[in-house]
Every structure is written in C-alpha cells, then in structure tokens.
Scaffold this active site. Structure first.
Site, short mmCIF file in Angstrom:
data_model
loop_
_atom_site.label_atom_id
_atom_site.label_comp_id
_atom_site.label_asym_id
_atom_site.label_seq_id
_atom_site.Cartn_x
_atom_site.Cartn_y
_atom_site.Cartn_z
N GLU A 7 -14.41 -9.57 -1.76
CA GLU A 7 -14.45 -9.75 -0.30
C GLU A 7 -13.54 -8.75 0.41
OE1 GLU A 7 -13.77 -13.49 2.72
OE2 GLU A 7 -14.82 -13.83 0.83
N ASP A 110 -14.58 -14.56 -1.96
CA ASP A 110 -13.78 -15.78 -2.00
C ASP A 110 -14.62 -16.96 -2.46
OD1 ASP A 110 -11.55 -14.42 -1.24
OD2 ASP A 110 -11.40 -15.29 0.76
N TYR A 314 -5.65 -20.52 -4.10
CA TYR A 314 -6.56 -20.32 -2.97
C TYR A 314 -6.25 -21.29 -1.83
CZ TYR A 314 -10.99 -19.46 -0.55
OH TYR A 314 -11.94 -19.12 0.38
#
Length: 694
Positions: A7, A110, A314
């Site tokens: 990303e 992601d 994350y």
C-alpha cells in the site's frame, strides 16, 4: 517472477529487503524473482457523474444510479473540474507493467477492508486475470512478514471482505453524490455535502448542542454534614434534595439543634473490578483525546507511524482480544518492556504475578487482534509517538494484571428525623489499578475513606451547611464522547427490538471514524470550542433541513454497517445490499428535492455597495451576485467566524457588536467592532478602554 503490491513505499521496501529484491527502479524494486511495487493509497476510485455523461446539480438528472459502476484513476480538483492525478497515473502504469512481467501476484496492501479494496479496484481497472495470494499480517516486524510469506492465503478467501469494501464504497457514492446535489439544488445557494455516515454524525452533534442550549437549569439544595471519628474527617449528604431553599434552611436549623447524627445502617460489599481489555483503535483514540487532547485523526496518524516503524501491531483494528495461539508470545513482550524507563516500574509489579488471561478469545478476534506492542522496543520517538506508545504498552500491562479488589461501604445516618448517606471505599488489592496509579475513574465521584462505623454509633456534627447545586444539561460532545456515540450508535434506535439487534453496531468503522469527524471540520459544519465539538451556523442549517429525514437516521446507518459486516462474513448478498442502497438513495433524493432550505434563518440583505441585489450568504463569504459590482465580505475575520447576526448588523446598521478574540498578524488578541461606510468598505473600530491609573 512474482509481483508484490504493497500500500505504501515504506512497506514495499521492508518486504523487498527480506526477499532480496534490492535493485531500485522507478516505482518498484526487483531481484531474486520478485518485483515489489506499491499503490500510494486509492489509485483507482469510482467514477464521478461527469464520467457517465451526467452534468451535475441538475434536478432532472437525479437520482444518478450507475449501472454498471465505472472505475477511474484518482482525480484531483483543478479550477472547477476534476482531472486525473498525474502521480496516480504514473504509478498505475508502473503497476501494470510489473504485473505484466510476472506470473502471479502477492497482495500486501493493508490487511483490512480498505486495503483489500485498494488492490481489487486496481486489479479490476487493469482487467487483470493473473492469480493472486494474500499476505495477511498484523505487524511489520521481520518475523511477522516472514511468517506471513510462508503462510500466504488464497486470494478468494477475502472475496467477502472485498464485496463489503465495494458495497461500502458504492453506498457512499450513491448517498453522498445524490443527497449532496439534491440539497444544494433545494438550497439554491452554495454547495452542501451530505453522506451516509457523515450526516448522521452531524445530527448527533447538532441534536446534543440544541438539547444543551435549550436546557433549563434548575437549582436544588442538599444539607451536608461534617463529622470526625478516630482522627478521620468525612462528610454525609441529605437523601432529600429540595427545590425550595427555605425548606433546606429549616432542615439545617433542625439538624444543628440536634447536634448528633446516629448511624442507622452499615452495608459492606467487596467488589472485584476486572482490568480493561486491550485497545482497539476507537478505544485508543478516546483515551488519547481524554488524556492528551489528540484528535482522532492525530491519534490514527501517530499509531500508523508507530506501526510502519514496527513498534506496534496493525492499528486499524476493531478487536480488543488476541487469539489463543498468540498467548505464548505475551511474556516476551512484557520482558522487552523492562528496558523502557517509562514502563519498568509497571513491569516490576507484574513480574511475580500470574498473568490474567481475560484478553484471550478466539471468537472475538476480528480481522486483527487487539493493539499490542512488538518485541522491537523504540528509541528516538517524537513526543507524540512516545505518548501513544506508552498508552498501548501500559494498557497491555494493565490487561495482564489481576482484578482490583475494593470494599465499598454504604452508611445511613439520621439526624433530627432526616436521613443522610455517605459512601466509603477501601482498596483491598490494587491489582491493575496499581499499574495506572488511579483508583477511581476520571468521571466518577471521589470516594472517601471511612473509620470503623457500627449501627447505633453517634457522630457529632462538626459543621452543617446548605449546598446549592444546579441541574446539568447534556454535555456537548468531545471527540472522546462522540467516538463512543458512533461506536454505540445502535443505542440511539427508538424501538427496543432495534436496539437489541444493533447492540454492538456503530456507524462507521474504527478505521473510518476519524476521517468522518475530520470531514465535518473540512465542510465547515462543526468547530472546536476548547474540547467541545459544536456546530457552525452552516452545520445547524443543514441539520435543520435533514433532522427529520432518513439520511440523518443513526439507527438506519447502523443497520447498513451490520449488513456490511454480514457481507464480509459471506452471510449476506452484496447485490441485494446495492439494490437496497439504490432505493434508499432515491428516497433520500426525493425527500430533499421536494423541499427548500428554511431560508428564514438567513436574513434578506441588500448589497451595501450597488444597493440593487440581494446578497448571497455562504459559510465562508457574503457576496453580491452581480459580478460587475463585486462586493464581497469574508466571514472569517482575524480568526473569528462572523455569525449571521454579525453580518446582519454590519450590512443593516453599519456596525457589528463587539467581536472578541480576534488575532493580529503578530498573534496578539484584540477586541473590536467592524464598521462599514456607505460604499460598503469596512474597517475596525476599537473599543474604548479606560486609562490606566498611575
């Protein structure tokens, strides 16, 4: 040859380094059988109305219901139109070439709904048919990336996630484009913005603001007694509260004459207060706003930076739990924190305690587990990064600690036939609150420690007084309380069955709530007053129009979120959802087109320069519609937004009321009137100040 699409460039570099793809090219890295490139966010988006040949803001063109939806390269606004972003065009061409040279693709965007959508829209736009696998990881540490590459998942496993992302994207387009254009047409002046989640969120803020302003404050009175026993001072409060001060005063005199209060009841109970769970993103944003005054957007950006530096997992997670197979890694994380000065004392307290396993729950782990630190302990962080990192680290240590055990004592007293109460609290085992060093919640009443008391004890009244108190209006939203309201939007539903069905459903997702709030700021619908979020005149005007319309229905928006979750889990049909959203967008559009904005909120003012035309009043400017005249007045003057009444006074009377808190170019605050001459020219008139006494 395999293509890998990340990303962001930073993530691509990490993966490429591990795989030995170290040869730098324009827009990608190559080597060892891999070509690693990146997407730079949403390179491909849903096409705009003009891409379908539909001219915007025309009543007869609404509603616009694309069939099929078209994709286009990301566009940017230039002058009055949108043109393709040259950077996006270039990177998309590079991705196309990389894919063309490779046999298969590894998706490394992601690991979430938006990350999946970013790749799939590129894949679809390029008409790609090559097989792809998914790298699904929760941190960017070398260990996590290696494990992810060794356990790549089938791309088809995430079809539900893609359909949910696509459904969200199309739903937002249908509602946002049609409702915004319909409202702007009905308003007849300026461009307004509405959205599937944005507008219910605005409605929450405005509704609370109106309730707060319309609230009638009432006084009431308590009698308070002060006591002392065994060298401990403590207070009791009358059970009765009086609206009439005379009745409270009469009670006070009676109690003072008695001079003694007798203990009539003693109730002890032991309370076990479980530690908090791990942070999800919304929880972190709420805590950071409450403790450090960071906005939701700032917190997300800081957390994302820590993630990309491999210090935390994350951040865009909606879970507060970890799976069973991660439990063995937790002691390693705790030991790693021994070297961090800000955490060392807390780690020492945990060292010889059996860890609380309450955070382990396979069922409640969604796409990602709760927020954790990684084994890589940071150094050289910015002040803001240190604050957020320590919040996440300390929350882990709290979550692993035992419960806090308290003894709560409720005491009943009687003085001159009037009942009084007091509450005491004794910490038996500090548990997780020992990590926090705070034994009451920030929003709860402080609890006093009491001496030993028994029924029948007589307590001398040292002092007695009447306390005057006031009823409090509903508090204005802060970002903390707004995030909670968005997270628990299902509770706003009127009927009980609906509330139960939407019990744990919010509006927006942890990953999008910050951007929704920021959008309201960008639209000039809300502003900050200290920590509170309050609507602007424009925001209240929009709310006045839509508050009874379906587009502001928080419950309905929460229902859509529930359907999107089901699509993600392959439990609902995305096609049915799209048809429902088309019907909803059509209904909302008709509602808005069939009405006009309540214009009596805006005064009809004649241009002070040409004296011929009625002024157009917008949120940022007030202007004459005659370009030849060209009169204009900006509504933000030296950092202060002029209200409608300010504008009306200026144009009609030639002078505003005193405007306070304006800032000069040097940053100094000043108060002044704004005055206007008969040619429509404005200037400042400073308030008269009394000369200082020597």
């Amino acid at each position: 040859m395999k293509a890998i699409i990340a990303e962001k460039p930073s993530v691509a570099r990490e993966i490429a380094s591990l795989l030995g793809a170290t040869e730098k090219q324009d827009g990608y890295l190559t080597g060892n059988g891999y070509e690693v490139t990146w997407a730079l966010g949403h390179l491909v988006t849903l096409a705009m109305p003009e891409d379908y040949g539909v001219q915007g803001f025309q009543r007869e063109a609404l509603p616009i219901l694309p069939d099929p939806f078209l994709l286009t390269v990301r566009k940017i606004k230039k002058d009055k139109s949108h043109v393709p972003d040259s950077g996006a065009l270039k990177q998309l061409k590079i991705i196309e070439q990389v894919i063309g040279r490779c046999d298969s693709i590894i998706v490394a965007t992601d690991a979430g709904r938006e990350g999946e959508l970013i790749f799939r829209y590129i894949y679809e736009y390029l008409n790609c048919r090559k097989p792809f696998e998914r790298l699904w990881i929760s941190s960017l540490t070398e260990k996590a990336i290696k494990q992810g590459l060794d356990n790549l998942k089938a791309g088809s496993d995430f079809d539900g996630l893609y359909r949910a992302g696509q459904g969200r994207s199309r739903a937002d387009w249908l509602v946002g484009i049609n409702a915004s254009q319909a409202l702007s047409i009905s308003a007849g002046r300026g461009v307004y913005s509405l959205g599937r989640v944005q507008t219910p969120t605005l409605a929450l803020i405005c509704k609370r603001y109106v309730e707060n302003k319309d609230f009638t404050v009432k006084k009431y009175f308590h009698v308070q007694l002060e006591h002392r026993k065994d060298f401990v001072d403590f207070k009791s409060l009358s059970k009765t509260k009086w609206d009439d001060k005379k009745l409270a005063d009469d009670t006070l005199k009676s109690v003072q004459r008695a001079g003694i209060a007798t203990v009539t009841a003693v109730a002890n109970k032991t309370v076990s207060e479980q530690p908090p769970l791990l942070f999800d993103l919304t929880g972190l944003q709420k805590e950071a706003n409450k403790r450090a005054f960071y906005t939701a957007e700032e917190t997300l950006n800081i957390a994302q930076s820590l993630y990309e530096k491999k210090f935390i997992t994350y951040p865009r997670t909606g879970s507060k739990y970890i799976p069973e197979d991660m439990w063995a890694e937790i002691p390693v994380l705790v030991r790693a924190l021994e070297t961090r000065i800000s955490c060392k004392e807390a780690v020492e307290k945990l060292k010889w305690i059996r860890f609380n396993k309450r955070i382990v729950n396979d069922v409640k782990v969604t796409d990602h587990h709760g927020l954790l630190i990684t084994e890589k302990i940071p150094s050289g962080l910015s002040t803001n990064e240190n604050v957020i990192y320590d919040m996440i680290a300390h929350r882990l240590l709290e979550a692993l600690s035992p419960a806090c055990s308290k003894e709560i004592t409720d005491i009943g007293l009687q003085a001159s036939h009037y009942d009084f109460t007091l509450k005491g609290c004794k910490i038996l085992e500090a548990g997780w609150r020992g990590i926090r060093k705070n034994f009451t919640d920030d929003d709860s009443e402080p609890v006093q420690e009491l001496p030993e008391l028994e029924v029948g004890d007589e307590l001398k009244i040292k002092e007695a007084s009447v306390l005057e108190k006031k009823t409090k209006p509903p508090g204005l939203y802060t970002e903390t309380s707004l995030l909670s309201a968005m997270e628990n939007a299902g509770k706003e539903v009127d009927n009980e069955d609906g509330r139960k069905a939407l019990k744990d459903i919010g509006i927006g997702t942890p990953a999008t709530r910050a951007s929704i709030i920021e959008t309201l700021f960008k639209r000039d619908y809300i502003r900050r007053e200290k920590k509170s979020l309050v609507p602007t005149d424009k925001g209240l005007q929009v709310y006045g129009v839509v508050k009874d319309k379906r587009i502001s229905d928080v419950g309905m928006t929460a229902e859509w979120e529930m359907v999107l979750q089901k699509i993600e889990n392959n439990e609902a049909d995305a096609t049915v959802f799209l048809k429902d959203m088309e019907a909803y967008a059509t209904s909302v559009t008709r509602e808005l087109l069939d009405m006009n904005i309540v214009k009596e909120n805006q005064p009809g003012l004649t241009c002070p320069k040409c004296k011929s035309h009625q002024l157009l009043i917008w949120n940022k400017i007030v202007k004459c519609p005659d370009e030849a005249c060209g009169w204009i007045q900006f509504r933000n003057v030296c950092g202060v937004q002029l209200s409608l009444s300010d504008i009306e006074n200026l144009v009609r009377n030639g002078k505003t009321n005193l405007i306070k808190g304006m800032k000069s170019k040097s940053g100094r605050k000043f108060n002044a009137y704004i005055t206007m001459n008969d040619k429509g020219e404005t200037t400042f008139e400073f308030e008269n100040k009394k000369p200082k006494r020597k």
